[in-house]
Design a protein around this motif. Structure first.
Motif, short mmCIF file in Angstrom:
data_model
loop_
_atom_site.label_atom_id
_atom_site.label_comp_id
_atom_site.label_asym_id
_atom_site.label_seq_id
_atom_site.Cartn_x
_atom_site.Cartn_y
_atom_site.Cartn_z
N MET A 1 -0.59 0.41 10.63
CA MET A 1 -1.37 0.61 9.42
C MET A 1 -0.49 0.28 8.22
O MET A 1 0.67 0.68 8.16
CB MET A 1 -1.84 2.07 9.37
CG MET A 1 -2.68 2.39 8.17
SD MET A 1 -3.24 4.12 8.00
CE MET A 1 -3.90 4.48 9.60
N SER A 2 -1.05 -0.43 7.27
CA SER A 2 -0.28 -0.82 6.08
C SER A 2 -0.04 0.40 5.18
O SER A 2 -0.72 1.42 5.29
CB SER A 2 -1.04 -1.89 5.29
OG SER A 2 -2.17 -1.33 4.66
N VAL A 3 0.92 0.28 4.30
CA VAL A 3 1.21 1.35 3.33
C VAL A 3 -0.03 1.59 2.46
O VAL A 3 -0.40 2.74 2.20
CB VAL A 3 2.43 1.00 2.47
CG1 VAL A 3 2.66 2.04 1.39
CG2 VAL A 3 3.67 0.85 3.34
N LYS A 4 -0.69 0.53 2.04
CA LYS A 4 -1.90 0.66 1.24
C LYS A 4 -2.96 1.47 1.99
O LYS A 4 -3.59 2.36 1.41
CB LYS A 4 -2.44 -0.72 0.88
CG LYS A 4 -3.72 -0.69 0.09
CD LYS A 4 -4.21 -2.09 -0.23
CE LYS A 4 -5.57 -2.03 -0.91
NZ LYS A 4 -6.03 -3.37 -1.28
N GLU A 5 -3.15 1.18 3.25
CA GLU A 5 -4.13 1.91 4.06
C GLU A 5 -3.74 3.38 4.22
O GLU A 5 -4.59 4.27 4.15
CB GLU A 5 -4.29 1.25 5.43
CG GLU A 5 -4.96 -0.10 5.38
CD GLU A 5 -4.86 -0.87 6.69
OE1 GLU A 5 -5.69 -1.77 6.90
OE2 GLU A 5 -3.95 -0.59 7.51
N GLN A 6 -2.46 3.64 4.41
CA GLN A 6 -1.98 5.02 4.54
C GLN A 6 -2.24 5.80 3.25
O GLN A 6 -2.72 6.94 3.29
CB GLN A 6 -0.47 5.04 4.84
CG GLN A 6 -0.10 4.53 6.20
CD GLN A 6 1.40 4.38 6.35
OE1 GLN A 6 2.18 4.86 5.54
NE2 GLN A 6 1.82 3.71 7.41
N ILE A 21 -9.33 3.15 -6.02
CA ILE A 21 -8.89 1.77 -5.89
C ILE A 21 -7.37 1.80 -5.78
O ILE A 21 -6.68 2.29 -6.68
CB ILE A 21 -9.30 0.91 -7.11
CG1 ILE A 21 -10.83 0.91 -7.26
CG2 ILE A 21 -8.76 -0.51 -6.96
CD1 ILE A 21 -11.31 0.31 -8.57
N VAL A 22 -6.86 1.33 -4.66
CA VAL A 22 -5.42 1.23 -4.45
C VAL A 22 -5.08 -0.25 -4.39
O VAL A 22 -5.57 -0.97 -3.51
CB VAL A 22 -4.98 1.93 -3.14
CG1 VAL A 22 -3.48 1.78 -2.93
CG2 VAL A 22 -5.37 3.41 -3.16
N ASN A 23 -4.30 -0.72 -5.35
CA ASN A 23 -3.90 -2.12 -5.41
C ASN A 23 -2.45 -2.27 -5.02
O ASN A 23 -1.59 -1.53 -5.51
CB ASN A 23 -4.10 -2.69 -6.82
CG ASN A 23 -5.55 -2.87 -7.16
OD1 ASN A 23 -6.32 -3.39 -6.37
ND2 ASN A 23 -5.92 -2.43 -8.34
N ASP A 24 -2.18 -3.24 -4.15
CA ASP A 24 -0.81 -3.60 -3.81
C ASP A 24 -0.39 -4.69 -4.79
O ASP A 24 -0.86 -5.82 -4.72
CB ASP A 24 -0.75 -4.11 -2.37
CG ASP A 24 0.65 -4.50 -1.94
OD1 ASP A 24 1.58 -4.48 -2.78
OD2 ASP A 24 0.82 -4.83 -0.75
N ASP A 25 0.46 -4.33 -5.73
CA ASP A 25 0.91 -5.25 -6.77
C ASP A 25 2.27 -5.86 -6.46
O ASP A 25 2.91 -6.45 -7.33
CB ASP A 25 0.98 -4.50 -8.12
CG ASP A 25 -0.35 -3.91 -8.52
OD1 ASP A 25 -1.38 -4.56 -8.30
OD2 ASP A 25 -0.36 -2.79 -9.06
N SER A 26 2.71 -5.72 -5.23
CA SER A 26 4.06 -6.14 -4.84
C SER A 26 4.32 -7.62 -5.10
O SER A 26 5.44 -7.99 -5.48
CB SER A 26 4.29 -5.84 -3.36
OG SER A 26 4.11 -4.47 -3.10
#
Length: 94
Positions: A1-6, A21-26
């Motif tokens: 599971m991705s960090v975003k999903e966790q 809303i969780v955005n991965d801005d990496s």
């Protein structure tokens, strides 16, 4: 599971938000040094969260941020380098 999903799963379970809303801005920070927590360079390190939850009613901004940080403590100590938070109670939304 991705960090975003966790992160999404933890916040949903704990706060039952009406909006999350969780955005991965990496990818915007690809040139930054690796955080010492263990996420590989160009991994999931920078996130922004927009959340509306009834549980935030009557809480200050600091209290809301502390709650979110406590819920995401594992992620924050194991590679997430930056977390931008926009947390509101339903009555604060136009």
């Amino acid at each position: 599971m991705s960090v975003k999903e966790q992160m999404t799963q933890k916040l949903t379970r704990a706060l039952t938000p009406s909006l999350l809303i969780v955005n991965d801005d990496s990818h915007h920070h690809a040139g930054h040094l690796e955080h010492p927590g263990g996420v590989a360079p160009r991994g999931e390190t920078h996130f922004s969260i927009k959340i509306i939850a009834q549980g935030f009613s009557g809480q200050s901004r600091i209290q809301r941020h502390r709650l979110i940080h406590s819920l995401l403590q594992t992620e924050l100590t194991s590679g997430v380098h930056a977390l931008a938070i926009d947390a509101k109670a339903p009555e604060e939304v136009n």
